[in-house]
Design an enzyme around this catalytic site. Sequence first.
Site, PDB file in Angstrom:
ATOM      1  N   HIS A  96      48.960  43.943  19.465  1.00 23.39           N
ATOM      2  CA  HIS A  96      49.436  45.317  19.253  1.00 23.39           C
ATOM      3  C   HIS A  96      50.277  45.844  20.418  1.00 23.39           C
ATOM      4  O   HIS A  96      51.035  46.790  20.261  1.00 23.39           O
ATOM      5  CB  HIS A  96      48.266  46.261  18.920  1.00 23.39           C
ATOM      6  CG  HIS A  96      47.426  46.617  20.104  1.00 23.39           C
ATOM      7  ND1 HIS A  96      46.311  45.896  20.455  1.00 23.39           N
ATOM      8  CD2 HIS A  96      47.546  47.600  21.016  1.00 23.39           C
ATOM      9  CE1 HIS A  96      45.781  46.439  21.530  1.00 23.39           C
ATOM     10  NE2 HIS A  96      46.507  47.470  21.896  1.00 23.39           N
ATOM     11  N   GLU A 124      42.438  50.510  33.223  1.00 27.32           N
ATOM     12  CA  GLU A 124      41.717  51.317  32.241  1.00 27.32           C
ATOM     13  C   GLU A 124      40.621  52.093  32.951  1.00 27.32           C
ATOM     14  O   GLU A 124      39.972  51.561  33.860  1.00 27.32           O
ATOM     15  CB  GLU A 124      41.086  50.422  31.174  1.00 27.32           C
ATOM     16  CG  GLU A 124      42.093  49.683  30.316  1.00 27.32           C
ATOM     17  CD  GLU A 124      41.393  48.822  29.281  1.00 27.32           C
ATOM     18  OE1 GLU A 124      41.336  49.213  28.118  1.00 27.32           O
ATOM     19  OE2 GLU A 124      40.889  47.748  29.656  1.00 27.32           O
ATOM     20  N   HIS A 168      48.046  40.185  25.975  1.00 27.66           N
ATOM     21  CA  HIS A 168      48.897  41.333  26.304  1.00 27.66           C
ATOM     22  C   HIS A 168      49.738  41.122  27.572  1.00 27.66           C
ATOM     23  O   HIS A 168      50.954  41.308  27.570  1.00 27.66           O
ATOM     24  CB  HIS A 168      48.049  42.588  26.506  1.00 27.66           C
ATOM     25  CG  HIS A 168      47.196  42.941  25.340  1.00 27.66           C
ATOM     26  ND1 HIS A 168      47.562  42.702  24.038  1.00 27.66           N
ATOM     27  CD2 HIS A 168      45.981  43.530  25.271  1.00 27.66           C
ATOM     28  CE1 HIS A 168      46.615  43.122  23.224  1.00 27.66           C
ATOM     29  NE2 HIS A 168      45.639  43.626  23.947  1.00 27.66           N
ATOM     30  N   LYS A 219      38.852  47.205  34.219  1.00 32.68           N
ATOM     31  CA  LYS A 219      38.175  48.339  33.582  1.00 32.68           C
ATOM     32  C   LYS A 219      37.522  49.191  34.660  1.00 32.68           C
ATOM     33  O   LYS A 219      37.227  48.720  35.754  1.00 32.68           O
ATOM     34  CB  LYS A 219      37.115  47.827  32.614  1.00 32.68           C
ATOM     35  CG  LYS A 219      37.718  47.214  31.340  1.00 32.68           C
ATOM     36  CD  LYS A 219      36.675  46.948  30.296  1.00 32.68           C
ATOM     37  CE  LYS A 219      37.313  46.457  29.004  1.00 32.68           C
ATOM     38  NZ  LYS A 219      38.133  47.486  28.335  1.00 32.68           N
TER      39      LYS A 219
END
Lengths: 513, 363
Positions: free
Chosen positions: A203, A241, A265, A363
């Site tokens: 995506h 993130e 990604h 993260k």
Amino acid sequence: MTTAAVASPNPLRAGMRLARTPEPCAVVVFGATGDLTARKLMPALYNLARERQLPSGFTVAGFARRDWTDEQFRAAMKDAVAKYSRTGLDEEMWDSFARCLHYVQGTFDDMAAYEALGERLHKQDEAHGTAGNRLFYLATPPDAYAMIAQRLGEAGLVRGGKDGGWTRLVVEKPFGRDLESARQLDQALGVVFRERYIFRIDHYLGKETVQNILVFRFGNGIFEPIWNRRYVDNVQVSVAETVGIEGRGGYYEQAGALRDMVQNHLLQVLSLVAMEPVASFRGDAVRDEKAKVLHAIQPIEDVNRHTVRGQYVSGAVLGETVPGYRQEPGVDPRSTVETFAALRLQIENWRWAGVPFYLRVGKRLPKRATEVAITFNRPPLQLFREMSPDNDPTPNLLVLRIQPDEGISLRFGAKVPGTRSDVRPVNMDFRYGATFGASPPEAYERLLLDAMLGDSTLFTRWDSVEAAWELLTPVLEAWADGASPLQFYEAGTWGPERAREMIERDGREWHRM
Amino acid sequence: MAPNVAIERVVEAPLRVDPAAIEGEFNRIWKETSLAGYDESAVRLRVVNFVAVGADDAATERFERVMNVLPEHHPCRGVLVTMTAGASGIESSIYAHCLRVDGGSRHLCAEVVELRGGPGDEAALASVVLNLLVPELPVAVWLLAPFEPETRLVADLLDAADNVFVDSAGVPEAMSHLERLARAAADHEVALCDLAWSRYDTWRALVAQLFDGPDGAQRLDHVESISVVGGEREASTAALLIAGWLVAQLELQLADAERAGGSLRVTLYDGSRGVRLGVVPDTRHNLELASVTIRADGVDFVVQYHAESGHMHVREEWPDGPVHRTLAPTATDDASVFAQALDDSSGPQLYARALAAVLALLR
């Protein structure tokens, strides 16, 4: 970017701007009661319908284990669209769209269910004019991919409708968990679907700003001449993130940052940044060039020196105290799974030889941002060294911000007004939101539309997947053997100290996000 | 990510008509915007020169409504020239709009100059406008009244423009007016765009969509009739342009035409058979465009506006039952139409073909 993939013989389309409407087709979603369908796929299909980008002959068949009727499926999807669609829900339009939605109950190995699906699709061909064209979307756990493909083949569903038609398969990441498992999966899908009909979705490639990397590089004359080893000092691709694993402990324990983000990604973004220009956007031109980049990345031989893995412990993010990874639900209290990874890569080709590419993902970092930062070489003669802060002229920096504040900024030195000749770095900023205003489509809207159109430019081809696993599987194996030991970092910091040391050994530093 | 955008007017000031003074004032506004308590410098955004020419207060209101929204999509330098019969001497005022993204930084996204003068001030007004255009940016000119292309102001603007926008909806004798403008635009090598055409982009897309797919082109080879409904007492410009577009795209030749009671009824020839075309007013709701129906191979393909619900209906009447879709309407206000039309580089060519076809039908 990609131009209309299918030349339309429709004379009413000639000269029209919106020429990208797919042929009539049925989209079959496996895992139709799952989270991905509710959050992403159905809102994307609804918005495409709303934007009038779906063909008049169009249906969706949901396939899942739950014993739902068409009506129950429609009701669940209506709730999902109301909750997750970027445009909200228009009741009257929904009623019309919902008539296209159907549901088939079955388990992924149940042959009778596939036969029932086939019957249903034939009826839809007749009732909705979907012309025997099928897009099979696997929104399921990856371990079901091979089984579903096999059953589709056995049920004769890959031949299209009674009068023919095309069939395509869309699969989500992760595509395998190492080189061996990826190859097995590829072989299993390859028995039923030829490579050109397999659409591996990433995506990130559907994001406007990722697509804009190609426009920025090849649609402007001023950047490409300096986009090489003569002028670029280093390239950094970073994904930070603030969130943790958001209740997906079971999945993340099997994945980790390298499999979850870097293999797909980050390497896809890197390949767009580093690829050679294409002569056109036809066929596989872009994917050919991307694959060449991945093949040109040197294997990481010194894993201790050129990779860092980390795991967050309790800390504070965005003003809130958060638990450590090992305290998250579904996570082994002794887990050694990495939530942070940093790598130093080298692309050995004419353009990039000697230019390090640094990848960083983590993260529970202090802020959410995805950026590509390109640092340029300093001028050959340091005329303004003594007028610069710390006697160290700041190099030019080009930052492509992918999210959340999409845009591009260029840092350069400027004279501070006054009688002295002080030089200060300033940023020239371009922001998508400010210049174009309009809200861009969701990545899934673009990618679903492309899959229906048969345009695979923004999907990952097998040779790229394989090259990425060839690069990273030895790292995973070395980590498993104890190389580059796991480092702990406090949530809310920029990752382990060793990541900083890794880049500082090269006399460089991480771009400040 | 959908930007949270708010547009606010920051400064308004009457000025003497001096382009240098106007530029100086805009620079001051930009600087002030940067210092007005915000922690980031304001960015000055301009992607187009947007010049409008009007003749009354209604034109000013219409222009200002567009300028309240358009900069969200097209940050611009806006110039409005209003020429009124009773005015003597030129006056000007300026204002600017700031765009705030996500409640944070501000961007100076519209710098607007309003110039007012009388018929004798045309040359002076033209010289001021040309001086105010930002270099290296495209120039879009919006003629808010049926101006003569031969007048000095319009001729000068046509020379400077890349696109000229008009709105033929509701204009008396619209077709002859458009014909003259189209000729002038061609002479000046400017693309002519008509809001009455751009407003119905969606309609054309939906009609075209009905004939996508493997059988679509074949069906279009068997068109039996075309019916376009729109207009109050007579067929509207929008309805005529849709009809012209279909005639041009399907390469239909005119065999016979008749105008009666505000309707146009035409027999066309597609090389092998006759095709009936009717363009009639919408006696029920007086809509500019109410429906387009194409009958081919015995099947009706319909795109229709449903006045009660405000939605679009797309229908195919097959012998074994209809296929029907309901779609949300598109915004047709001036600003929304400009936001689309300013980016549509192929629109003017398509429009020119449709206009030529309509003119041929009407002759």
